[in-house]
Scaffold this motif. Structure first.
Motif, short mmCIF file in Angstrom:
data_model
loop_
_atom_site.label_atom_id
_atom_site.label_comp_id
_atom_site.label_asym_id
_atom_site.label_seq_id
_atom_site.Cartn_x
_atom_site.Cartn_y
_atom_site.Cartn_z
N ALA A 1 0.92 -1.13 -0.04
CA ALA A 1 -0.23 0.04 -0.10
C ALA A 1 1.10 1.00 0.03
O ALA A 1 2.00 1.18 0.47
CB ALA A 1 -1.06 0.17 1.17
N SER A 2 0.35 2.38 -0.29
CA SER A 2 1.06 3.47 -0.33
C SER A 2 1.33 4.14 0.97
O SER A 2 0.45 3.56 2.24
CB SER A 2 0.21 4.68 -1.13
OG SER A 2 -0.87 4.90 -0.35
N VAL B 1 1.23 -0.59 5.82
CA VAL B 1 1.56 -1.74 5.87
C VAL B 1 2.70 -1.91 7.35
O VAL B 1 2.01 -2.70 8.14
CB VAL B 1 2.25 -2.46 4.64
CG1 VAL B 1 2.88 -3.69 5.02
CG2 VAL B 1 1.35 -2.57 3.75
N SER B 2 3.33 -1.14 7.42
CA SER B 2 4.35 -1.08 8.56
C SER B 2 3.78 -0.65 9.93
O SER B 2 4.01 -1.13 10.79
CB SER B 2 5.66 -0.37 8.26
OG SER B 2 5.19 1.02 8.09
N ALA B 3 2.34 0.31 9.48
CA ALA B 3 2.14 0.77 10.68
C ALA B 3 0.86 0.09 11.42
O ALA B 3 0.29 0.09 12.31
CB ALA B 3 1.36 2.24 10.55
N ASN B 4 0.41 -1.20 10.63
CA ASN B 4 -0.54 -1.88 11.07
C ASN B 4 -0.39 -3.26 10.99
O ASN B 4 0.24 -3.78 10.25
CB ASN B 4 -1.75 -1.42 10.39
CG ASN B 4 -2.35 -0.11 10.17
OD1 ASN B 4 -3.04 0.35 11.32
ND2 ASN B 4 -1.91 0.86 9.30
N ARG C 1 10.14 -2.43 3.71
CA ARG C 1 9.73 -2.41 2.21
C ARG C 1 8.27 -2.17 2.28
O ARG C 1 7.68 -2.26 1.00
CB ARG C 1 10.11 -3.56 1.33
CG ARG C 1 11.64 -3.87 1.25
CD ARG C 1 12.03 -5.10 0.68
NE ARG C 1 11.36 -5.43 -0.73
CZ ARG C 1 11.04 -6.64 -1.10
NH1 ARG C 1 11.37 -7.64 -0.31
NH2 ARG C 1 10.19 -6.86 -2.26
N GLU C 2 7.62 -2.16 3.25
CA GLU C 2 6.18 -1.87 3.26
C GLU C 2 5.19 -2.96 2.51
O GLU C 2 4.48 -3.00 1.52
CB GLU C 2 5.76 -0.67 2.58
CG GLU C 2 6.24 0.59 3.61
CD GLU C 2 5.62 0.65 4.82
OE1 GLU C 2 4.30 0.35 5.02
OE2 GLU C 2 6.08 1.24 5.78
N VAL C 3 5.79 -4.31 2.74
CA VAL C 3 5.16 -5.35 2.12
C VAL C 3 4.96 -6.47 3.03
O VAL C 3 5.62 -6.75 4.13
CB VAL C 3 6.04 -5.88 0.90
CG1 VAL C 3 7.29 -6.10 1.23
CG2 VAL C 3 5.28 -6.75 0.33
N VAL C 4 3.76 -7.21 2.92
CA VAL C 4 3.38 -8.28 3.77
C VAL C 4 3.14 -9.60 2.74
O VAL C 4 2.70 -9.36 1.48
CB VAL C 4 2.06 -8.25 4.68
CG1 VAL C 4 1.65 -9.67 5.26
CG2 VAL C 4 2.38 -7.38 5.77
N PHE C 5 3.70 -10.92 3.02
CA PHE C 5 3.60 -11.80 2.21
C PHE C 5 2.77 -13.09 2.66
O PHE C 5 2.65 -12.99 3.94
CB PHE C 5 5.06 -12.44 1.90
CG PHE C 5 6.11 -11.44 1.30
CD1 PHE C 5 7.04 -10.71 2.13
CD2 PHE C 5 5.95 -11.03 -0.12
CE1 PHE C 5 8.12 -10.20 1.84
CE2 PHE C 5 6.98 -10.18 -0.33
CZ PHE C 5 7.93 -9.80 0.37
N LEU C 6 2.19 -13.76 1.76
CA LEU C 6 1.53 -15.03 2.20
C LEU C 6 2.14 -16.19 1.34
O LEU C 6 1.97 -16.06 0.18
CB LEU C 6 0.00 -14.99 2.13
CG LEU C 6 -0.80 -16.24 2.44
CD1 LEU C 6 -0.87 -16.26 3.89
CD2 LEU C 6 -2.11 -16.39 2.06
N GLN C 7 2.90 -16.74 2.00
CA GLN C 7 3.77 -17.90 1.22
C GLN C 7 2.58 -19.21 1.54
O GLN C 7 2.42 -19.74 2.47
CB GLN C 7 5.12 -18.24 1.76
CG GLN C 7 5.54 -19.51 1.33
CD GLN C 7 6.16 -19.14 -0.14
OE1 GLN C 7 6.95 -18.01 -0.52
NE2 GLN C 7 6.07 -20.04 -0.87
#
Length: 120
Positions: free
Chosen positions: A24-25, A29-32, A75-81
């Motif tokens: 997300a912009s 992501v990092s804040a939540n 990097r402001e990203v969350v992954f689902l592997q």
């Protein structure tokens, strides 16, 4: 409101793997805490995984042995592997900021999701 954006879906054979990304912009992501959801064909959207700001993840029992949630807050990203995928995993996958009172409820407008299709 800013939407979160999912990517990484695709067509895989049964037993294959995919890694989904949620971005997300800004610093949403990092804040939540971030949650993953999916909507299987003909069914309502369901909660799949939750990862807090510190990276602690909770995965629903049905996929716990096959799915892993991680984050790279820098990097402001969350992954689902997702591994060992089966046709039953076919559906649209979404991410959102979960309500702290009900993780099954997303607080942001829903994005378009990313399609995961698993062939048998």
């Amino acid at each position: 409101q800013v939407q979160l954006v999912e990517s990484g879906g695709g067509l895989v054979q049964a037993g294959g793997s995919l890694r989904l990304s949620c971005t997300a912009s800004g610093t949403i992501v990092s804040a939540n805490a971030i949650a993953w959801y999916r909507q299987l064909p003909g069914k309502q959207r369901e909660f799949v995984a939750h990862i807090d700001r510190d990276g602690r993840a909770l995965i629903v029992d049905s996929v716990r042995r096959r799915f892993t949630a991680t984050r790279d807050s820098a990097r402001e990203v969350v992954f689902l592997q997702m591994s060992n995928l089966g046709p039953e995993d076919t559906g649209l996958y979404y991410c959102n900021v979960p309500s702290p009172l009900n993780w099954g409820q997303g607080l942001r407008p829903w994005g378009q999701g990313t399609q995961v299709t698993v062939s048998s």
